[in-house]
Design an enzyme around this catalytic site. Structure first.
Site, short mmCIF file in Angstrom:
data_model
loop_
_atom_site.label_atom_id
_atom_site.label_comp_id
_atom_site.label_asym_id
_atom_site.label_seq_id
_atom_site.Cartn_x
_atom_site.Cartn_y
_atom_site.Cartn_z
N HIS A 219 0.84 -1.27 0.03
CA HIS A 219 -0.09 0.15 -0.03
C HIS A 219 0.88 1.13 0.08
CE1 HIS A 219 0.50 1.30 4.24
NE2 HIS A 219 0.40 -0.24 4.61
N ASP A 238 5.73 2.21 7.27
CA ASP A 238 4.59 1.66 6.75
C ASP A 238 3.85 2.74 5.96
OD1 ASP A 238 2.03 0.47 6.84
OD2 ASP A 238 1.52 1.03 8.85
N GLU A 271 -5.34 1.68 2.08
CA GLU A 271 -5.34 0.19 3.03
C GLU A 271 -5.49 0.63 4.19
OE1 GLU A 271 -3.06 -2.64 5.68
OE2 GLU A 271 -2.77 -0.19 5.27
N GLU A 272 -4.90 1.81 4.49
CA GLU A 272 -5.16 2.07 6.28
C GLU A 272 -6.55 2.52 6.69
OE1 GLU A 272 -2.86 1.79 8.23
OE2 GLU A 272 -0.86 2.31 7.13
N ASP A 299 4.36 -5.11 3.35
CA ASP A 299 3.69 -3.93 3.99
C ASP A 299 4.62 -3.94 5.32
OD1 ASP A 299 2.51 -2.34 5.54
OD2 ASP A 299 0.58 -3.20 5.55
N HIS A 376 2.04 4.70 11.92
CA HIS A 376 0.74 5.66 12.12
C HIS A 376 0.97 6.80 13.08
CE1 HIS A 376 -1.62 1.52 11.42
NE2 HIS A 376 -0.81 1.90 10.49
N1 BES Z 1 1.08 -2.11 8.17
C1 BES Z 1 -0.15 -2.48 9.10
C2 BES Z 1 -0.40 -3.68 9.45
C3 BES Z 1 0.70 -4.23 10.51
C4 BES Z 1 0.96 -3.47 11.52
C5 BES Z 1 0.93 -5.50 10.49
C6 BES Z 1 1.94 -4.20 12.47
C7 BES Z 1 1.82 -6.06 11.19
C8 BES Z 1 2.10 -5.31 12.49
C9 BES Z 1 -1.11 -1.80 8.19
O1 BES Z 1 -0.95 -0.77 7.37
C10 BES Z 1 -2.35 -1.41 9.00
O2 BES Z 1 -2.14 -0.78 9.84
N2 BES Z 1 -3.60 -2.24 8.70
C11 BES Z 1 -4.65 -2.14 9.78
C12 BES Z 1 -5.82 -2.83 9.35
C13 BES Z 1 -6.68 -2.38 8.30
C14 BES Z 1 -7.88 -3.41 7.74
C15 BES Z 1 -7.22 -1.05 8.67
C16 BES Z 1 -4.29 -2.53 11.17
O3 BES Z 1 -3.51 -3.23 11.24
O4 BES Z 1 -5.08 -1.89 12.16
ZN ZN Z 2 0.84 -0.78 6.30
#
Ligand code: BES
Ligand code: ZN
Length: 414
Positions: A219, A238, A271-272, A299, A376
């Protein structure tokens, strides 16, 4: 296959979930998917569950969401759950939507189980000089340049007032880079209905089996979720990092011979905000009956939380076949240590493809627990803890997909 317990559960769910539907419309509660253990630990009523993949569906209030998020954070996870309201559209009963998603997940889990019992599992990768040469061309400087460039945008958030500035610039960069390629290619921006942000796709058309598609993606968007932390979302780890791995792999592959299979490179939107871009794209591919042979998701690849060259291979929403493929090739080309782990929910775009029944792989920067705690926030920058030698391993994996898988007839056997 529905067990009696599950049917009973779904019945109870139907009653309780119906009660929640009204509040759902007021955005006070939403249907989510989370790690079954997390839900149970917090006493959150589980509407339905899928034992084999250890995921549970629940309808949660904002308070429950906060508890889940805090619990997940304390346990080294990110958001801790996935909002599945989007997938619920078109179903009147929440329980009906849940059970549909669950039987789908159980079916996919069965495919993995079948594969894991197969006698021919142990794959061995023969060294291919062309691939070794391509791996030697990986430039850390280029990768750094891409991460620095992407993280210099104030934000890449899909709900920002101008969510496509970096997207348009990305497209221009790709066009400039590909101008010297002899492979038939196409650079496109993909419009979405769920967000104003666009995804970017580069397609290298296959020479022998153009209908077979190998997908590589990450993403391109970023987010700032910290309280009072402002809007700055550099998203270096990220996910400028995964984006740069895909970009560097494309740079190298685009100067090589045309691959036999078609290779699609994606930089997804939104994605976020809930895997928005990839969800639409994977659904479109499925609707067009596209023969996607394999999907790689990158990612977060820049923070070696479990040690340099320790790769976390996510075991949920991914396919045993591709996890084995990675392990076999790792011995030959990468020599990293691969540790199995899981997100506990659809934590990135691979889940979008997995849900449509396509084989997926998600190699991650570390074990989940050891991952970068600055994501984030405005602090997700290139720092002394960023490690591009570590990140190179993921560019190698991308090259494997684009040059080995895309030149083979290998596919998931079941
Ligand atoms: N890169 C993250 C996912 C992540 C974070 C994987 C830490 C492993 C460890 C991704 O961009 C993200 O933040 N995804 C969201 C989920 C999405 C369905 C909104 C999350 O993890 O909250
Ligand atoms: Zn991510």
């Amino acid at each position: 296959m529905k067990t009696a317990a599950m049917t009973a559960l779904l019945f109870v769910a139907a009653v309780s979930a119906q009660a929640h539907v009204a509040t759902l419309e007021n955005f006070t509660a939403k249907p989510i998917l989370a790690d079954l253990k997390d839900l149970q630990a917090l006493n959150i009523p589980v509407v339905a569950k899928e034992e084999s993949s250890q995921v549970g569906y629940a309808v949660v209030t904002p308070q429950m969401q906060q508890r889940l998020q805090e619990y997940a954070h304390a346990n080294g996870k990110c958001g801790g759950f996935e909002d599945v309201s989007q997938d619920m559209q078109g179903t009147t009963l929440v329980s009906e939507g849940f059970s549909k998603m669950l039987s789908n997940l159980a079916e996919l889990k069965q495919k993995n189980d079948l594969y894991e019992r197969a006698p021919f599992r142990a794959l061995v990768a023969q060294q291919n000089p062309a691939l070794t040469a391509a791996i030697d061309e990986i430039s850390v400087t280029n990768m750094q340049e891409t991460v620095n460039w992407l993280s210099s945008f104030p934000t890449r958030y899909n709900k920002a007032s101008q969510p496509n500035i970096h997207v348009e610039e990305m497209k221009k960069r790709l066009e400039a880079m590909l101008a010297t390629s002899k492979i038939p290619y196409e650079v496109s921006l993909i419009d979405h209905t769920s967000t104003k942000q666009k995804s970017v796709r580069v397609r290298l058309t296959g020479s022998q089996r153009p209908n077979e598609i190998v997908v590589l993606g990450g993403h391109l968007d970023s987010i700032n979720m910290s309280w009072g932390g402002g809007d700055k979302a550099p998203g270096a780890d990220d996910n400028a990092s995964g984006s740069s791995n895909i970009y560097e792999a494309l740079r190298i592959v685009s100067q090589k011979a045309q691959p036999q299979r078609t290779v699609d490179f994606f930089w997804y939107a939104g994605e976020e905000s809930g895997l928005l871009g990839s969800a639409e794209i994977a659904k479109t591919y499925k609707a067009q009956k596209a023969d996607v042979v394999a999907v790689l998701q990158l990612d977060m690849t820049l923070f070696p939380g479990s040690g340099e060259l320790v790769i976390g291979s996510m075991n949920d929403f991914t396919s045993s076949w591709l996890r084995d493929y990675l392990k076999a090739n790792n011995e030959t080309y990468i020599k990293a240590r691969i540790v199995d782990d899981k997100c506990g929910y659809g934590c990135s775009d691979h889940a979008s493809w997995y849900r449509q029944g396509y084989p997926t792989l998600m190699p991650f920067e570390s074990k989940m627990n050891d991952s970068n705690s600055n994501i984030h926030t405005a602090r997700d920058l290139v720092t002394k803890d960023s490690n591009f030698n570590h990140s190179v391993a993921y560019t190698k994996i991308a090259l494997l997909f684009a040059m080995d898988l895309a030149n083979s007839t290998a596919r998931q056997p079941f």
